[in-house]
Design a protein around this motif. Structure first.
Motif, short mmCIF file in Angstrom:
data_model
loop_
_atom_site.label_atom_id
_atom_site.label_comp_id
_atom_site.label_asym_id
_atom_site.label_seq_id
_atom_site.Cartn_x
_atom_site.Cartn_y
_atom_site.Cartn_z
N ASN A 132 0.86 -1.18 0.00
CA ASN A 132 0.00 0.00 0.00
C ASN A 132 0.89 1.23 0.00
O ASN A 132 1.43 1.62 1.04
CB ASN A 132 -0.91 0.02 1.23
N LEU A 133 1.08 1.81 -1.16
CA LEU A 133 1.98 2.94 -1.30
C LEU A 133 1.21 4.23 -1.52
O LEU A 133 0.08 4.21 -2.00
CB LEU A 133 2.92 2.71 -2.49
N PRO A 134 1.82 5.37 -1.19
CA PRO A 134 1.19 6.64 -1.52
C PRO A 134 1.22 6.85 -3.03
O PRO A 134 1.83 6.09 -3.77
CB PRO A 134 2.08 7.66 -0.80
N SER A 135 0.54 7.89 -3.48
CA SER A 135 0.49 8.18 -4.90
C SER A 135 1.87 8.53 -5.44
O SER A 135 2.62 9.29 -4.85
CB SER A 135 -0.47 9.35 -5.15
N VAL A 152 -5.08 16.27 -0.64
CA VAL A 152 -4.78 15.26 0.36
C VAL A 152 -4.27 14.01 -0.33
O VAL A 152 -4.50 13.78 -1.52
CB VAL A 152 -6.04 14.92 1.19
N ALA A 153 -3.53 13.20 0.42
CA ALA A 153 -3.01 11.96 -0.14
C ALA A 153 -4.16 11.07 -0.60
O ALA A 153 -5.14 10.87 0.11
CB ALA A 153 -2.17 11.25 0.91
N LEU A 154 -4.03 10.54 -1.80
CA LEU A 154 -5.06 9.68 -2.36
C LEU A 154 -4.70 8.22 -2.15
O LEU A 154 -3.53 7.85 -2.16
CB LEU A 154 -5.23 9.96 -3.86
N GLN A 155 -5.72 7.40 -1.97
CA GLN A 155 -5.51 5.97 -1.80
C GLN A 155 -5.69 5.28 -3.13
O GLN A 155 -6.66 5.51 -3.85
CB GLN A 155 -6.50 5.40 -0.78
N THR A 156 -4.75 4.40 -3.47
CA THR A 156 -4.80 3.69 -4.73
C THR A 156 -5.64 2.43 -4.61
O THR A 156 -5.51 1.67 -3.64
CB THR A 156 -3.38 3.32 -5.21
N GLU A 157 -6.51 2.19 -5.58
CA GLU A 157 -7.30 0.96 -5.68
C GLU A 157 -7.07 0.34 -7.04
O GLU A 157 -7.05 1.04 -8.06
CB GLU A 157 -8.79 1.25 -5.50
N SER A 158 -6.88 -0.96 -7.08
CA SER A 158 -6.64 -1.63 -8.36
C SER A 158 -7.27 -3.01 -8.34
O SER A 158 -7.32 -3.68 -7.29
CB SER A 158 -5.14 -1.76 -8.63
N SER A 159 -7.76 -3.46 -9.46
CA SER A 159 -8.33 -4.80 -9.58
C SER A 159 -8.42 -5.18 -11.05
O SER A 159 -8.50 -4.31 -11.93
CB SER A 159 -9.72 -4.87 -8.93
N ARG A 160 -8.40 -6.49 -11.30
CA ARG A 160 -8.57 -7.01 -12.65
C ARG A 160 -9.42 -8.27 -12.58
O ARG A 160 -9.27 -9.08 -11.67
CB ARG A 160 -7.23 -7.33 -13.31
N ASP A 161 -10.32 -8.42 -13.55
CA ASP A 161 -11.17 -9.60 -13.59
C ASP A 161 -11.50 -9.91 -15.05
O ASP A 161 -11.28 -9.08 -15.95
CB ASP A 161 -12.46 -9.37 -12.80
N MET A 162 -12.03 -11.10 -15.28
CA MET A 162 -12.34 -11.54 -16.64
C MET A 162 -13.66 -12.29 -16.64
O MET A 162 -13.99 -13.00 -15.68
CB MET A 162 -11.23 -12.45 -17.18
N ALA A 163 -14.43 -12.13 -17.70
CA ALA A 163 -15.69 -12.86 -17.84
C ALA A 163 -15.99 -13.04 -19.32
O ALA A 163 -15.50 -12.28 -20.18
CB ALA A 163 -16.84 -12.11 -17.16
N TYR A 164 -16.77 -14.06 -19.62
CA TYR A 164 -17.25 -14.29 -20.99
C TYR A 164 -18.68 -13.76 -21.08
O TYR A 164 -19.56 -14.15 -20.30
CB TYR A 164 -17.20 -15.77 -21.35
N ILE A 165 -18.90 -12.85 -22.01
CA ILE A 165 -20.19 -12.16 -22.16
C ILE A 165 -20.83 -12.58 -23.47
O ILE A 165 -20.16 -12.60 -24.52
CB ILE A 165 -20.00 -10.63 -22.14
N VAL A 286 -7.47 3.22 -9.89
CA VAL A 286 -7.89 4.59 -9.57
C VAL A 286 -7.21 5.06 -8.29
O VAL A 286 -6.67 4.27 -7.51
CB VAL A 286 -9.43 4.68 -9.41
N GLU A 287 -7.25 6.37 -8.10
CA GLU A 287 -6.82 6.99 -6.85
C GLU A 287 -8.02 7.74 -6.28
O GLU A 287 -8.70 8.48 -7.00
CB GLU A 287 -5.67 7.96 -7.10
N VAL A 288 -8.28 7.56 -4.97
CA VAL A 288 -9.51 8.05 -4.37
C VAL A 288 -9.21 8.87 -3.13
O VAL A 288 -8.31 8.54 -2.34
CB VAL A 288 -10.44 6.87 -3.99
N ASP A 289 -9.97 9.93 -2.97
CA ASP A 289 -9.90 10.77 -1.77
C ASP A 289 -10.92 10.24 -0.76
O ASP A 289 -12.13 10.32 -0.97
CB ASP A 289 -10.22 12.22 -2.15
#
Length: 582
Positions: A132-135, A152-165, A286-289
């Protein structure tokens, strides 16, 4: 309220000229007696948003800003193409979850420009679990061209997923690039969205097209603030049967007036498959406040599931399943119940509109002028929103009230979902149904999960006399669940069964949203549920969008009685371990 014949669509209370404000301490005299129209609140917010979009729209076409935005968006597509297919050590699988999260240190190594000092610091960090690192904005490849006010310092969020549509790649690209379709398909996430300008592309083609957009995103609860952002959305055909759609914030070039989160290159890679499906890899980075969040709501917003890639993919799967259900002939009903295909389509479309209204009503969007009911210490926090429906033909004319509360429950989302949706459980939480018999007499399944269905229910007295019908939709996936219903009279049900226009049927949806999470202070325990309860009732046939003090007690009693019934049932079943019987 004890009259068994009184139902959601029949509640009426006379209205004097008084309204409670959201925060009475801000009134001139602190008494909270000032009358205030919700139309004024909404009008001010709408005008400010239009002004912001207009100013931002002028800015993006000015050179050299336009050229830099185009170049930056192309670089973002290049990054998405790489991180979308990369494996370890860039992406770290999560135990018991299908999604992955980014290793921030590895991301910085591969996609950041790091000076010598910082590179030496990075070498000292042992890479194990994701850090968990700063921006690290100042070290990424594009340097800001404008001096911006320190934030203010922003918190980083990240995720990856896959689906067949079960959709073609170009169909998915179209619904992402068409702002109206995007808002419509992802109505449980997108509160509102606008195309501010188009910098690349020709009419009729989505290859090499670049929109600059603004959007507001929400969770299905008014407790968590919405996320607002301006960003570029760029679509490109990467090969014969592969497309990419990438979002990236533009604050490096233009200061955004309303952003509280930033999009690093995020989006999806879409590959057509021989069986007619599309393989969709979705990335959210993303980065979130979080500075405006209280401890109560941080457990939700900090969760990787809140705005993760899986939630976007689940919504796309839900839309695909709904589209297939419209064409399906599968229909479950009691003996003697006959509803033709046109009638089933009408019920499905009305249920879809019901869900859209419910999700719009319970969000924290700036379009919803929530007011908090003044309560005593230790009482439940109840929010109220007054709506004027004189011009909306889809809802009963006059003034209606949406009132809601949210709470944590120590029960799994799946158990709570099945309890709230089932016909046999309704009398346990619905005070208006306790002396009635509720029966589901017809249903249309949506997808493979039997809980994902549109149901028609009838409420009868013990003598078999019909009191009211309910249209209910229940839907669940790994990131959230919904049980939404609206009362219908016999005339409306008959007309819909014969294929009448569902847009002409007036409804006021009520129901529940359930989000998975951890109880505050108990992060090491099992999954809990964050339940939001919302009711929508007719207040008066008049057009004045106000709520009187004497109505507060009635509203508060309805929602607290419901919550108490649900809590008592959860505690009982947890203690006796009776959940398998539901």
């Amino acid at each position: 309220m004890g009259d068994e014949g009184m139902h959601d669509s029949q509640m009426r209370v006379d209205i004097p000229d008084v309204i409670y404000k959201n925060d009475t301490s801000q009134n001139n005299n602190g008494s909270g007696s000032m009358a205030l129209s919700t139309d004024v609140i909404m009008g001010i917010g709408l005008n400010m948003q239009r002004a912001s979009d207009l100013l931002f729209g002028f800015s993006i076409y000015a050179e050299p800003t336009k050229t830099k935005i185009i170049g930056y968006s192309c670089s973002a597509m290049d990054e998405l193409s790489k991180i979308g297919i990369a494996g370890k050590p860039l992406w770290q699988p999560q135990t018991n979850n299908r999604y992955e999260i980014l290793n921030d240190i590895e991301y910085l190594r591969q996609f950041g420009q790091v000076d010598t000092t910082l590179r030496e610091i990075v070498k000292l960090i042992e890479v194990g679990e994701p850090q968990n690192l700063p921006s690290f904005d100042s070290y990424l490849t594009e340097q800001p061209t404008l001096k911006t006010t320190p934030r203010v310092a922003l918190q980083t969020e990240s995720s990856r997923d896959m689906a067949y549509i079960k959709m073609t790649p170009i169909s998915i690209v179209e619904l992402l690039m068409d702002v109206n379709q995007w808002s419509s398909v992802f109505y449980n996430i997108v509160s509102k969205a606008t195309i501010v300008g188009t910098l690349l592309g020709v009419e009729g083609s989505y290859d090499d097209k670049l929109h600059v957009m603004s959007a507001e995103l929400h969770l299905p609860t008014p407790v968590v603030p919405t996320r607002e952002c301006y960003f570029g959305r760029y679509s490109k055909q990467l090969s014969h049967n592969k497309w990419g759609v990438v979002d990236v914030s533009l604050d490096k070039f233009i200061s955004s007036p309303t952003s509280n989160f930033l999009k690093r290159p995020s989006g999806c890679l879409i590959t057509g498959m021989p069986n007619g499906y599309s393989k969709v890899v979705w990335v959210e980075h993303v980065e979130v406040d979080h500075s405006d969040l209280d401890n109560y709501s941080q457990q939700l917003d900090n969760s990787t599931l809140a705005f993760c890639a899986t939630r976007w993919l689940n919504s796309l799967v839900r839309y695909s399943e709904w589209s297939q259900t419209l064409k399906a002939t599968t229909f479950v009903a009691d003996e003697g119940v006959r509803i033709p295909q046109t009638g089933r389509t009408s019920f499905l479309k009305l249920a879809d509109r019901m869900m859209r209204i419910f999700c719009a009503n319970i969000s924290a969007t700036t379009d919803n002028p929530w007011m908090q009911i003044p309560t005593y210490p230790g009482s439940k926090e109840v929010r109220v929103m007054v709506q004027n429906n004189m011009e909306d033909t889809a809802t009963p004319p006059g003034t209606s009230v949406v009132f809601t509360t949210s709470l944590w429950l120590e029960v799994s989302p799946n158990r709570l979902f099945n309890f709230l949706r089932h016909e046999n459980s309704r009398t346990k939480w619905d005070s208006l149904s306790r002396r009635l018999t509720i029966r589901e007499f017809a249903s249309m399944l949506k997808g493979e999960n039997p809980g994902n269905r549109v149901s028609l229910m009838r409420a009868n007295t013990s003598q078999g006399e019909l009191v009211i019908f309910y249209l209910q939709e229940s839907y669940t996936d790994s990131t959230g669940s919904y049980v939404v219903y609206a009362p219908l009279d016999e005339l409306a049900v008959s007309a819909l069964a014969n294929g009448s226009d569902p847009d002409k049927v007036m409804i006021l949806p009520s129901g529940f949203s359930i989000l998975p999470g951890r109880l505050p202070g108990e992060e090491d325990r099992g999954t809990a549920s964050f339940l939001t309860v919302a009711f929508n009732i007719v207040e008066s046939a008049t057009s004045r969008p106000v709520i009187p003090p004497e109505s507060v007690e009635t509203i508060y009693k309805i929602i607290t009685d419901t919550v108490s019934s649900i809590k008592d049932t959860v505690l009982f079943h947890n203690h006796r371990n009776y959940w398998t019987e539901d």
